[in-house]
Write a protein that holds these residues in place. Sequence first.
Motif, PDB file in Angstrom:
ATOM      1  N   THR A  80       0.227  -1.948  -0.371  1.00 55.83           N
ATOM      2  CA  THR A  80      -0.010   0.267   0.092  1.00 55.83           C
ATOM      3  C   THR A  80       0.887   0.708  -0.094  1.00 55.83           C
ATOM      4  OG1 THR A  80      -0.045  -0.166   2.594  1.00 55.83           O
ATOM      5  CG2 THR A  80      -2.220  -1.021   1.361  1.00 55.83           C
ATOM      6  N   ALA A 147      -4.561  -2.034  -7.318  1.00 51.67           N
ATOM      7  CA  ALA A 147      -4.696  -2.941  -7.000  1.00 51.67           C
ATOM      8  C   ALA A 147      -4.933  -4.228  -7.107  1.00 51.67           C
ATOM      9  CB  ALA A 147      -6.090  -1.711  -6.007  1.00 51.67           C
ATOM     10  N   THR A 152      -6.144  -4.341  -2.401  1.00 56.98           N
ATOM     11  CA  THR A 152      -7.513  -4.355  -2.417  1.00 56.98           C
ATOM     12  C   THR A 152      -7.934  -4.804  -1.120  1.00 56.98           C
ATOM     13  OG1 THR A 152      -7.944  -4.512  -4.603  1.00 56.98           O
ATOM     14  CG2 THR A 152     -10.010  -4.796  -3.928  1.00 56.98           C
ATOM     15  N   LYS A 154      -6.733  -4.320   1.862  1.00 58.66           N
ATOM     16  CA  LYS A 154      -5.844  -3.758   2.645  1.00 58.66           C
ATOM     17  C   LYS A 154      -5.921  -2.492   2.165  1.00 58.66           C
ATOM     18  CE  LYS A 154      -1.607  -6.199   2.746  1.00 58.66           C
ATOM     19  NZ  LYS A 154      -0.069  -6.230   1.439  1.00 58.66           N
ATOM     20  N   ARG A 155      -6.833  -1.732   1.306  1.00 59.23           N
ATOM     21  CA  ARG A 155      -7.740  -0.619   1.114  1.00 59.23           C
ATOM     22  C   ARG A 155      -6.455   0.640   0.444  1.00 59.23           C
ATOM     23  NH1 ARG A 155     -10.951  -2.398   5.161  1.00 59.23           N
ATOM     24  NH2 ARG A 155     -13.361  -2.080   3.707  1.00 59.23           N
ATOM     25  N   ARG A 158      -8.381   3.847  -0.450  1.00 59.59           N
ATOM     26  CA  ARG A 158      -8.917   5.051   0.165  1.00 59.59           C
ATOM     27  C   ARG A 158      -7.149   5.563   0.500  1.00 59.59           C
ATOM     28  NH1 ARG A 158      -8.059   4.576   5.771  1.00 59.59           N
ATOM     29  NH2 ARG A 158     -10.433   6.230   7.126  1.00 59.59           N
ATOM     30  N   LYS A 159      -6.084   4.587   1.251  1.00 62.41           N
ATOM     31  CA  LYS A 159      -4.429   5.313   1.142  1.00 62.41           C
ATOM     32  C   LYS A 159      -4.635   6.366   0.362  1.00 62.41           C
ATOM     33  CE  LYS A 159      -0.020   4.363   3.333  1.00 62.41           C
ATOM     34  NZ  LYS A 159       1.239   3.603   3.194  1.00 62.41           N
ATOM     35  N   PHE A 203     -15.587  -6.152   4.662  1.00 58.31           N
ATOM     36  CA  PHE A 203     -16.467  -6.144   3.104  1.00 58.31           C
ATOM     37  C   PHE A 203     -17.532  -6.758   3.393  1.00 58.31           C
ATOM     38  CE2 PHE A 203     -11.823  -5.105   1.228  1.00 58.31           C
ATOM     39  CZ  PHE A 203     -12.189  -4.360   0.885  1.00 58.31           C
ATOM     40  N   CYS A 230     -14.986  -3.802  -5.245  1.00 61.92           N
ATOM     41  CA  CYS A 230     -14.633  -3.849  -4.622  1.00 61.92           C
ATOM     42  C   CYS A 230     -13.906  -1.957  -4.395  1.00 61.92           C
ATOM     43  CB  CYS A 230     -13.673  -4.434  -3.841  1.00 61.92           C
ATOM     44  SG  CYS A 230     -14.798  -6.259  -3.414  1.00 61.92           S
ATOM     45  N   ASN A 231     -13.485  -1.845  -5.153  1.00 60.65           N
ATOM     46  CA  ASN A 231     -12.502  -0.908  -5.413  1.00 60.65           C
ATOM     47  C   ASN A 231     -13.462   0.558  -5.764  1.00 60.65           C
ATOM     48  OD1 ASN A 231      -9.275  -1.490  -5.120  1.00 60.65           O
ATOM     49  ND2 ASN A 231     -10.172  -2.681  -6.227  1.00 60.65           N
ATOM     50  N   GLN A 234     -14.190   1.512  -2.624  1.00 57.34           N
ATOM     51  CA  GLN A 234     -13.643   2.126  -1.175  1.00 57.34           C
ATOM     52  C   GLN A 234     -14.003   3.365  -2.277  1.00 57.34           C
ATOM     53  OE1 GLN A 234     -10.027   0.561  -0.684  1.00 57.34           O
ATOM     54  NE2 GLN A 234     -10.898  -1.238  -1.700  1.00 57.34           N
ATOM     55  N   GLU A 238     -15.001   7.251   0.995  1.00 57.04           N
ATOM     56  CA  GLU A 238     -13.983   8.576   0.723  1.00 57.04           C
ATOM     57  C   GLU A 238     -14.594   9.399   0.019  1.00 57.04           C
ATOM     58  OE1 GLU A 238     -11.858   8.438   2.831  1.00 57.04           O
ATOM     59  OE2 GLU A 238     -12.486   5.761   3.117  1.00 57.04           O
TER      60      GLU A 238
END
Length: 279
Positions: A80, A147, A152, A154-155, A158-159, A203, A230-231, A234, A238
């Motif tokens: 990440t 990702a 994914t 570990k997100r 988002r980071k 998730f 999933c992405n 995320q 945010e």
Amino acid sequence: MTTRATKPKPQLLFYEIADGVTAFSSMRHGGYGQGNYGEFNVNAFCGDVPQTIAMNRQLLCEELGITVDRLLIPHQVHGTEVCQIRQEDLQSDVGGNAGTMACPPVLEGVDAVMTDVRGVCVGVSTADCIPIIIYDPEHHAVCVVHAGWRGTVKRIVRKAVLMMTEVYQSCPTQMRAVIGPGISFDNFEVGDEVYDQFEAAAFPMEHISRRLPAMDGSLMKKWHIDLWACNRLQLQAEGVLPEYIEVAGICTYDSHDDFFSARRLGIASGRILTGVVLR
């Protein structure tokens, strides 16, 4: 009478994000590569011939209108780590990987690259994993994210959004995002251990997973997970607005003739480059 060989022209899938932004994913066609690296691979970390990679990078840079020392490709590790490229970094050896195939330290172990510097190409490499472009039109800044399923979970997306907010004062509701070619829900079959990691990471499994008949034709059922969803979720969590998220909808597994797919071709094969040049 001899004729001069025609120079290949790399085929790129372009995304219309905004004026002054050249965003793309590379296809397999229009380069010098052979076999499972054919034809157009610019990734130096997947076993391809260095001379071929260098020739393909030159083709790409000519197409993008930049010099090869402005093509910045990290050595990814399914983590990440997000790297910021600043103007002063370009005075160092950051761009040296283009000619030597060596990765400068700042790009070693990096899975997302962000910048607001014009005239450089930042990008990530994939071959079934999901590439994501995040663009801030207000501050003319971008982040390109790799990702895979590990990133994914570990997100990493988002980071990336949070780092753009911190570094560039980006507002998520103004961001534009593109989810590029990657493996689809139908073809991303996983074992229970992968499913368990997504579940442990909270998730919404009822929305992103389902058991389907095994792809090998056996009577078993296997979990499938939707990495695109999933992405996308995320990004939305945010603050990125759904109408500003574009999903290419191209499955690399199904479209392996046009895009590299590690599950179809094996690990010893080429990689897609998803990149952005700010003008």
